[in-house]
Design a protein around this motif. Structure first.
Motif, PDB file in Angstrom:
ATOM      1  N   LYS A 180      15.439 -40.197 -33.088  1.00 46.60           N
ATOM      2  CA  LYS A 180      16.297 -41.258 -32.900  1.00 46.60           C
ATOM      3  C   LYS A 180      17.826 -40.991 -32.936  1.00 46.60           C
ATOM      4  O   LYS A 180      18.532 -41.686 -32.227  1.00 46.60           O
TER       5      LYS A 180
ATOM      6  N   VAL B 120      15.221 -41.234 -28.536  1.00 43.87           N
ATOM      7  CA  VAL B 120      14.228 -42.284 -28.530  1.00 43.87           C
ATOM      8  C   VAL B 120      13.621 -42.774 -29.675  1.00 43.87           C
ATOM      9  O   VAL B 120      13.435 -41.896 -30.531  1.00 43.87           O
TER      10      VAL B 120
ATOM     11  N   ASN C 261      13.850 -46.266 -25.456  1.00 41.15           N
ATOM     12  CA  ASN C 261      15.416 -46.321 -25.929  1.00 41.15           C
ATOM     13  C   ASN C 261      15.872 -47.781 -25.337  1.00 41.15           C
ATOM     14  O   ASN C 261      15.438 -48.786 -25.839  1.00 41.15           O
TER      15      ASN C 261
END
Length: 130
Positions: free
Chosen positions: A41, A80, A96
């Motif tokens: 992330k 993502v 994303n």
């Protein structure tokens, strides 16, 4: 958009210490016909033990973060969120800004844990580096 090449894909889910260290070691040992992907992330690692130093103003917030792209030269980093893994089709589905998928030949889960900032009053508000 599917990403499948003639190379073998090793996909690591998790960009914390375990995932980054694994990718760093694999960069040295995997043959060149393997692609290494790290899905995370964020594009950095936070050294959580140093967060109290940030609160005490003895360390700047940027000094407790290590950018993954500077640590990993051969690994392809994708910022993502993983939504699902299709084991039958051997692909990771993620998003994303838009959805995507990534074929894997080998898959590693190195997701780690989230930091618990609720133990001390105000820690989450003052010490979390975003």
């Amino acid at each position: 958009m599917p990403q499948h090449t003639t190379k073998n894909n090793l996909v690591i889910i998790g960009g914390g210490f375990a995932g980054a260290e694994l990718a760093r070691n694999l960069e040295k040992s995997l043959p060149l016909d393997w692609e290494i992907y790290l899905l995370s992330k964020t594009n950095f690692i936070t050294y959580n033990p140093l967060l109290p130093e940030v609160v005490g103003a003895s360390v700047l917030p940027g000094h407790v973060q290590a950018p993954l792209r500077q640590m990993l030269k051969r690994t392809r980093i994708r910022m993502v969120t993983v939504d699902r893994i299709d084991f039958d089709e051997r692909k990771v589905l993620y998003h994303n800004n838009e959805p995507g998928e990534l074929h894997f030949d080998q898959l590693v889960f190195a997701c780690g844990v989230a930091v618990n900032t609720s133990m001390l009053d105000g820690l989450g508000r003052w010490a979390t580096v975003h």
